[in-house]
Scaffold this motif. Structure first.
Motif, PDB file in Angstrom:
ATOM      1  N   ALA A 145       0.831  -1.207   0.000  1.00  0.00           N
ATOM      2  CA  ALA A 145       0.000   0.000   0.000  1.00  0.00           C
ATOM      3  C   ALA A 145       0.865   1.255   0.000  1.00  0.00           C
ATOM      4  N   VAL A 146       1.956   1.229   0.759  1.00  0.00           N
ATOM      5  CA  VAL A 146       2.880   2.365   0.749  1.00  0.00           C
ATOM      6  C   VAL A 146       3.482   2.523  -0.649  1.00  0.00           C
ATOM      7  N   GLY A 147       3.841   1.397  -1.263  1.00  0.00           N
ATOM      8  CA  GLY A 147       4.371   1.446  -2.624  1.00  0.00           C
ATOM      9  C   GLY A 147       3.353   2.003  -3.608  1.00  0.00           C
ATOM     10  N   ALA A 148       2.069   1.696  -3.406  1.00  0.00           N
ATOM     11  CA  ALA A 148       1.028   2.222  -4.283  1.00  0.00           C
ATOM     12  C   ALA A 148       0.931   3.740  -4.174  1.00  0.00           C
ATOM     13  N   VAL A 149       1.117   4.259  -2.962  1.00  0.00           N
ATOM     14  CA  VAL A 149       1.098   5.708  -2.773  1.00  0.00           C
ATOM     15  C   VAL A 149       2.295   6.358  -3.461  1.00  0.00           C
ATOM     16  N   LEU A 150       3.468   5.742  -3.298  1.00  0.00           N
ATOM     17  CA  LEU A 150       4.692   6.318  -3.849  1.00  0.00           C
ATOM     18  C   LEU A 150       4.770   6.198  -5.371  1.00  0.00           C
ATOM     19  N   LEU A 151       4.332   5.056  -5.914  1.00  0.00           N
ATOM     20  CA  LEU A 151       4.549   4.784  -7.327  1.00  0.00           C
ATOM     21  C   LEU A 151       3.278   4.896  -8.170  1.00  0.00           C
ATOM     22  N   ALA A 152       2.125   4.540  -7.614  1.00  0.00           N
ATOM     23  CA  ALA A 152       0.876   4.594  -8.370  1.00  0.00           C
ATOM     24  C   ALA A 152       0.061   5.837  -8.066  1.00  0.00           C
ATOM     25  N   ARG A 153       0.519   6.631  -7.107  1.00  0.00           N
ATOM     26  CA  ARG A 153      -0.137   7.887  -6.738  1.00  0.00           C
ATOM     27  C   ARG A 153      -1.576   7.684  -6.287  1.00  0.00           C
ATOM     28  N   GLU A 154      -1.847   6.534  -5.667  1.00  0.00           N
ATOM     29  CA  GLU A 154      -3.150   6.312  -5.065  1.00  0.00           C
ATOM     30  C   GLU A 154      -3.190   6.988  -3.705  1.00  0.00           C
ATOM     31  N   ARG A 155      -4.392   7.315  -3.263  1.00  0.00           N
ATOM     32  CA  ARG A 155      -4.572   7.956  -1.964  1.00  0.00           C
ATOM     33  C   ARG A 155      -5.599   7.175  -1.150  1.00  0.00           C
ATOM     34  N   PRO A 156      -5.148   6.103  -0.470  1.00  0.00           N
ATOM     35  CA  PRO A 156      -6.087   5.310   0.324  1.00  0.00           C
ATOM     36  C   PRO A 156      -6.752   6.139   1.415  1.00  0.00           C
ATOM     37  N   SER A 157      -7.967   5.743   1.778  1.00  0.00           N
ATOM     38  CA  SER A 157      -8.717   6.441   2.813  1.00  0.00           C
ATOM     39  C   SER A 157      -8.141   6.152   4.188  1.00  0.00           C
ATOM     40  N   SER A 158      -8.563   6.931   5.164  1.00  0.00           N
ATOM     41  CA  SER A 158      -8.101   6.727   6.539  1.00  0.00           C
ATOM     42  C   SER A 158      -8.561   5.375   7.075  1.00  0.00           C
ATOM     43  N   ARG A 159      -9.738   4.925   6.670  1.00  0.00           N
ATOM     44  CA  ARG A 159     -10.235   3.607   7.095  1.00  0.00           C
ATOM     45  C   ARG A 159      -9.310   2.515   6.563  1.00  0.00           C
ATOM     46  N   PHE A 160      -8.908   2.669   5.295  1.00  0.00           N
ATOM     47  CA  PHE A 160      -7.990   1.699   4.694  1.00  0.00           C
ATOM     48  C   PHE A 160      -6.678   1.668   5.474  1.00  0.00           C
ATOM     49  N   TRP A 161      -6.094   2.831   5.720  1.00  0.00           N
ATOM     50  CA  TRP A 161      -4.816   2.862   6.435  1.00  0.00           C
ATOM     51  C   TRP A 161      -4.931   2.297   7.839  1.00  0.00           C
ATOM     52  N   CYS A 162      -6.089   2.485   8.453  1.00  0.00           N
ATOM     53  CA  CYS A 162      -6.299   1.933   9.798  1.00  0.00           C
ATOM     54  C   CYS A 162      -6.154   0.415   9.766  1.00  0.00           C
ATOM     55  N   GLY A 163      -6.824  -0.237   8.796  1.00  0.00           N
ATOM     56  CA  GLY A 163      -6.716  -1.685   8.692  1.00  0.00           C
ATOM     57  C   GLY A 163      -5.317  -2.142   8.338  1.00  0.00           C
ATOM     58  N   ALA A 164      -4.658  -1.410   7.430  1.00  0.00           N
ATOM     59  CA  ALA A 164      -3.312  -1.787   7.016  1.00  0.00           C
ATOM     60  C   ALA A 164      -2.321  -1.656   8.172  1.00  0.00           C
ATOM     61  N   VAL A 165      -2.446  -0.582   8.931  1.00  0.00           N
ATOM     62  CA  VAL A 165      -1.533  -0.363  10.056  1.00  0.00           C
ATOM     63  C   VAL A 165      -1.764  -1.401  11.143  1.00  0.00           C
ATOM     64  N   ILE A 166      -3.023  -1.726  11.410  1.00  0.00           N
ATOM     65  CA  ILE A 166      -3.307  -2.754  12.414  1.00  0.00           C
ATOM     66  C   ILE A 166      -2.649  -4.076  12.018  1.00  0.00           C
ATOM     67  N   GLY A 167      -2.777  -4.442  10.743  1.00  0.00           N
ATOM     68  CA  GLY A 167      -2.144  -5.670  10.276  1.00  0.00           C
ATOM     69  C   GLY A 167      -0.635  -5.638  10.452  1.00  0.00           C
ATOM     70  N   ALA A 168      -0.011  -4.489  10.142  1.00  0.00           N
ATOM     71  CA  ALA A 168       1.441  -4.360  10.277  1.00  0.00           C
ATOM     72  C   ALA A 168       1.868  -4.435  11.741  1.00  0.00           C
ATOM     73  N   VAL A 169       1.131  -3.757  12.609  1.00  0.00           N
ATOM     74  CA  VAL A 169       1.479  -3.749  14.043  1.00  0.00           C
ATOM     75  C   VAL A 169       1.360  -5.147  14.639  1.00  0.00           C
TER      76      VAL A 169
END
Length: 324
Positions: free
Chosen positions: A120-144
């Protein structure tokens, strides 16, 4: 701005079920990679496993490119292919092969559970996508949860092993290769992207393999060679046909979250087919990581980028447009 551009820039694009479906096919193929790598490195040099599978896959890629009459990448696509090759052809296979000498498949599978958030971080850097805060919440929880799993198993931060560092490095490189490959597949095509990346990396990978073999064929069992064969044909080649197709349909960051099911599948194969034992900590870690899949995949992804890019319709993915 045209009506199509307005639709593209909308903060909540439609998530394609077909993109998620192709992504799941790719993830299922990749879920055998860790346990089969562990089988292969038991009888083969890790560099032979990590580099040699890319050499065999490159031969398959040459055949596919010739039969499919694929166009040559244009000048601006070669640097992007180099990043794909560095991530998924060189970095991930070699580092995971080194890690699997000293760690079990279930442990490695959950560490690799960091990959969706990294993608997802790569998508922001390379694909210029802007995930929502809800999306980042789930992604961060998974990473933590995944990082917590590693630290709990190690006992302390200072107890993190070299194998964990190899795996974390593999995650970073794979995420960059996945994100860049997903973007490139929109114009170059899904199977063409991995095929050209394999061809680009083949001289280096062939040289390393030749040095490690030193003119002699390793003495490995039939099962170890079979595992190596799967890594060559599926993990390093055919699996990417479906994976990059799903990422190209997109949204890339959302389809990337399908990887959260990979640790659970890998652990299941390790237990069913390879007799590995798992403890309660591994089960809890795997369940906690995969539990974020539904939350993040169902999150709507904004694309408020200065230069938004619309995912190709499913019928067009793999049929690249010629450059203008």
């Amino acid at each position: 701005m045209s009506s199509n551009d307005s639709a593209i820039a909308h903060d909540a694009p439609v998530i394609s079920p077909r993109g998620l479906g192709w992504g799941l096919v790719g993830v299922t193929a990749f879920s055998f990679t860790v346990p089969l790598t562990r089988v292969a490195v038991a009888g083969l040099d890790p560099f032979v496993v990590g580099c040699g599978r890319a050499v065999v896959a490159a031969l398959l890629a040459v055949i596919a490119l010739a039969v499919g009459r694929a166009r040559l990448p244009i000048a601006r696509e070669w640097p992007r292919l180099a990043l794909v090759a560095a991530g998924v052809v060189v970095g991930f296979p070699v580092l995971t092969s080194l890690a699997m000498r000293d760690t079990g498949s279930p442990h490695a599978a959950v560490v690799i559970g960091l990959l969706p958030a990294a993608t997802a971080v790569g998508a922001v850097l390379l694909a210029r996508e802007r995930p929502s805060s809800r999306f980042w919440c789930g992604a961060v929880i998974g990473a933590v949860v995944t990082v917590g799993f590693v630290l709990l198993v190690a006992g302390s931060p200072s107890g993190v092993s070299v194998s964990d560092l190899y795996l974390l490095g593999a995650v970073v490189l794979a995420a960059l290769g996945y994100a860049q490959g997903g973007v490139l597949a929109r114009t170059l095509g899904s199977w063409q992207t991995i095929s050209w990346a394999l061809v680009l990396a083949s001289p280096v990978m062939a040289a390393v393999t030749g040095i490690r073999l030193d003119g002699s064929l390793p003495h490995a069992t039939g099962g170890q060679w079979a595992a190596f064969g799967y890594l060559c044909a599926v993990s390093m080649f055919l699996g990417f046909f479906a994976w990059y197709r799903g990422l190209a349909i997109g949204p890339l960051s959302t389809v990337g979250q399908v990887q959260l099911v990979q640790p659970v599948l890998t652990v299941a194969w390790s237990v069913l087919f390879f007799g590995e034992t798992i403890g309660a900590m591994v089960i809890m870690g795997g369940v906690a990581v995969v539990a974020t899949t539904a939350f993040t995949v169902r999150s709507r992804v904004g694309t408020r980028a200065s230069r938004p890019s619309r995912p190709l319709p499913d019928a067009q993915v793999g049929s690249p447009a010629r450059p203008r």
